[in-house]
Design a protein around this motif. Structure first.
Motif, mmCIF file in Angstrom:
data_model
loop_
_atom_site.group_PDB
_atom_site.id
_atom_site.type_symbol
_atom_site.label_atom_id
_atom_site.label_comp_id
_atom_site.label_asym_id
_atom_site.label_seq_id
_atom_site.Cartn_x
_atom_site.Cartn_y
_atom_site.Cartn_z
ATOM 1 N N LEU A 1 0.734 -1.100 -0.193
ATOM 2 C CA LEU A 1 -0.163 -0.101 0.112
ATOM 3 C C LEU A 1 0.951 1.173 0.018
ATOM 4 N N ILE A 2 1.890 1.529 0.793
ATOM 5 C CA ILE A 2 2.670 2.473 0.875
ATOM 6 C C ILE A 2 3.697 2.669 -0.701
ATOM 7 N N LEU A 3 4.024 1.452 -1.226
ATOM 8 C CA LEU A 3 4.515 1.566 -2.494
ATOM 9 C C LEU A 3 3.588 2.033 -3.660
ATOM 10 N N CYS A 4 2.229 1.738 -3.320
ATOM 11 C CA CYS A 4 1.368 2.170 -4.354
ATOM 12 C C CYS A 4 0.623 3.683 -4.111
ATOM 13 N N ILE A 5 1.507 4.505 -2.985
ATOM 14 C CA ILE A 5 0.730 5.843 -2.860
ATOM 15 C C ILE A 5 1.350 6.595 -3.984
ATOM 16 N N PRO A 6 0.040 7.251 -4.511
ATOM 17 C CA PRO A 6 0.138 7.969 -5.900
ATOM 18 C C PRO A 6 1.062 9.381 -5.696
ATOM 19 N N PHE A 7 1.269 9.967 -4.707
ATOM 20 C CA PHE A 7 1.799 11.139 -4.498
ATOM 21 C C PHE A 7 3.471 11.094 -4.325
ATOM 22 N N ILE A 8 3.821 9.756 -4.128
ATOM 23 C CA ILE A 8 5.321 9.615 -4.148
ATOM 24 C C ILE A 8 5.638 9.221 -5.063
ATOM 25 N N SER A 9 6.740 9.731 -5.799
ATOM 26 C CA SER A 9 7.084 9.430 -7.204
ATOM 27 C C SER A 9 7.938 8.583 -7.298
ATOM 28 N N ALA A 10 8.347 7.949 -8.371
ATOM 29 C CA ALA A 10 9.404 6.677 -8.573
ATOM 30 C C ALA A 10 10.711 7.214 -8.406
ATOM 31 N N ARG A 11 10.779 8.452 -8.679
ATOM 32 C CA ARG A 11 12.307 9.206 -8.701
ATOM 33 C C ARG A 11 12.715 9.105 -7.033
ATOM 34 N N ARG A 12 11.490 9.687 -6.205
ATOM 35 C CA ARG A 12 11.700 9.547 -4.717
ATOM 36 C C ARG A 12 11.836 8.268 -4.196
ATOM 37 N N TRP A 13 11.141 7.271 -4.658
ATOM 38 C CA TRP A 13 11.503 5.727 -4.116
ATOM 39 C C TRP A 13 12.785 5.254 -4.552
ATOM 40 N N ARG A 14 13.280 5.699 -5.859
ATOM 41 C CA ARG A 14 14.413 5.296 -6.325
ATOM 42 C C ARG A 14 15.681 5.983 -5.047
ATOM 43 N N SER A 15 15.618 7.114 -4.911
ATOM 44 C CA SER A 15 16.627 7.934 -4.012
ATOM 45 C C SER A 15 16.425 7.065 -2.303
ATOM 46 N N VAL A 16 15.317 6.580 -2.393
ATOM 47 C CA VAL A 16 15.129 5.647 -0.832
ATOM 48 C C VAL A 16 15.804 4.433 -1.060
ATOM 49 N N PHE A 17 15.445 3.645 -2.118
ATOM 50 C CA PHE A 17 16.343 2.456 -2.528
ATOM 51 C C PHE A 17 17.725 2.680 -2.461
ATOM 52 N N SER A 18 18.349 3.837 -2.884
ATOM 53 C CA SER A 18 19.799 4.236 -2.980
ATOM 54 C C SER A 18 20.294 4.265 -1.645
ATOM 55 N N TRP A 19 19.713 4.132 -0.410
ATOM 56 C CA TRP A 19 20.263 4.469 0.720
ATOM 57 C C TRP A 19 21.401 3.308 1.143
ATOM 58 N N ARG A 20 22.199 3.652 1.922
ATOM 59 C CA ARG A 20 23.354 2.873 2.215
ATOM 60 C C ARG A 20 23.117 1.566 2.720
ATOM 61 N N ILE A 21 21.933 1.508 3.607
ATOM 62 C CA ILE A 21 21.560 0.386 4.187
ATOM 63 C C ILE A 21 21.089 -0.791 3.090
ATOM 64 N N TRP A 22 20.216 -0.413 2.223
ATOM 65 C CA TRP A 22 19.867 -1.335 1.039
ATOM 66 C C TRP A 22 20.908 -1.736 0.261
ATOM 67 N N ASN A 23 22.171 -0.802 0.001
ATOM 68 C CA ASN A 23 23.430 -1.268 -0.478
ATOM 69 C C ASN A 23 24.214 -2.324 0.159
ATOM 70 N N TRP A 24 23.927 -2.389 1.542
ATOM 71 C CA TRP A 24 24.692 -3.263 2.553
ATOM 72 C C TRP A 24 23.666 -4.653 2.505
ATOM 73 N N LEU A 25 22.697 -4.509 2.318
ATOM 74 C CA LEU A 25 21.698 -5.687 2.240
ATOM 75 C C LEU A 25 21.550 -6.268 0.852
ATOM 76 N N SER A 26 21.897 -5.425 -0.076
ATOM 77 C CA SER A 26 21.760 -6.110 -1.463
ATOM 78 C C SER A 26 22.363 -7.471 -1.659
ATOM 79 N N PRO A 27 23.515 -7.676 -1.158
ATOM 80 C CA PRO A 27 24.098 -9.022 -1.381
ATOM 81 C C PRO A 27 23.291 -10.239 -1.133
ATOM 82 N N TYR A 28 22.703 -9.874 0.119
ATOM 83 C CA TYR A 28 21.606 -10.945 0.902
ATOM 84 C C TYR A 28 20.141 -10.893 0.413
#
Length: 236
Positions: free
Chosen positions: A20-47
């Motif tokens: 539901l949070i991912l489908c919120i219309p007023f949060i753009s895809a570019r903002r989600w991409r910036s969230v996905f680019s956080w360091r914690i996701w980079n640390w978790l990406s191998p797993y």
């Protein structure tokens, strides 16, 4: 509800909230991409891939176990025993209800887990597409500005060439007029020279005639002098 199915139910609720949070219309895809680019996701990406595959396998096992339980309690033998023993009827239906509930929980959990991964992938792709389109739009705007500048330069160059051509044409026309004027002056000078030559020739002829006339008069004068000289001698 046992511990494992309680965990699966909480996992399903968490998936619903995240989707539901991912489908919120007023949060753009570019903002989600910036969230996905956080360091914690980079640390978790191998797993992440291992965790994703492991969770799918666990949910599939639970789903198959729920299917087995549903088939077990919905078969003819348990229902026959429940009809024979009325006290067992409620127990069988309760276990069948729990098996069906577990089937729905595990099935929806597996489905939403796949959907969530797909949504995250699409959000990243949309963000990349938007960034590329923004870059292409900037390049297109730059190309349009460059083309407009070249067009303006070409118009200025054409105008300069036209002005130069007009100036050259005016100068050529003026030079032609001056050349015609000089030609007329040359013709007039030639005519004046011709007239001068004619006058000089006439004066030369006249001078020559005067010289002949002077010579004739001089001879007559000598003759007259010669005639007077014997007459004077006779008088003496």
């Amino acid at each position: 509800m046992t511990l494992q199915w309680t965990a699966v139910a909480f996992f399903l609720y968490a998936e619903i909230v995240v989707n539901l949070i991912l489908c919120i219309p007023f949060i753009s895809a570019r903002r989600w991409r910036s969230v996905f680019s956080w360091r914690i996701w980079n640390w978790l990406s191998p797993y992440w891939n291992k965790c994703f595959v492991t969770m799918i396998m666990v949910l599939i096992v639970l789903f198959l176990d729920a299917v087995r339980e549903v088939q077990k309690y919905s078969g003819p033998e348990p229902m026959h025993d429940a009809k024979v023993n009325p006290n067992l009827y409620d127990n069988v239906h309760m276990k069948l209800f729990r098996a069906q509930r577990n089937l729905y929980i595990s099935g929806f959990s597996l489905f939403l887990w796949l959907i969530m991964r797909r949504i995250v992938t699409l959000l990243n792709q949309v963000a990349i597409t938007v960034e590329n389109s923004s870059g292409l739009q900037a390049q297109m705007d730059s190309a349009v500005k460059a083309a407009k500048k070249h067009q303006d330069d070409n118009l200025m160059l054409k105008q300069a060439l036209l002005d130069e051509e007009q100036s050259t044409s005016a100068k050529t026309q003026q030079m032609k007029l001056e050349a015609d004027k000089l030609a007329d002056q040359v013709k007039a000078a030639e005519e004046a020279v011709r007239k001068s030559h004619a006058e000089v020739e006439a004066m030369r002829r006249q001078a020559k005639g005067l010289a002949h006339e002077y010579d004739r008069l001089l001879r007559e004068h000598h003759q007259l002098q010669n005639l007077q000289s014997p007459a004077d001698k006779k008088d003496q």
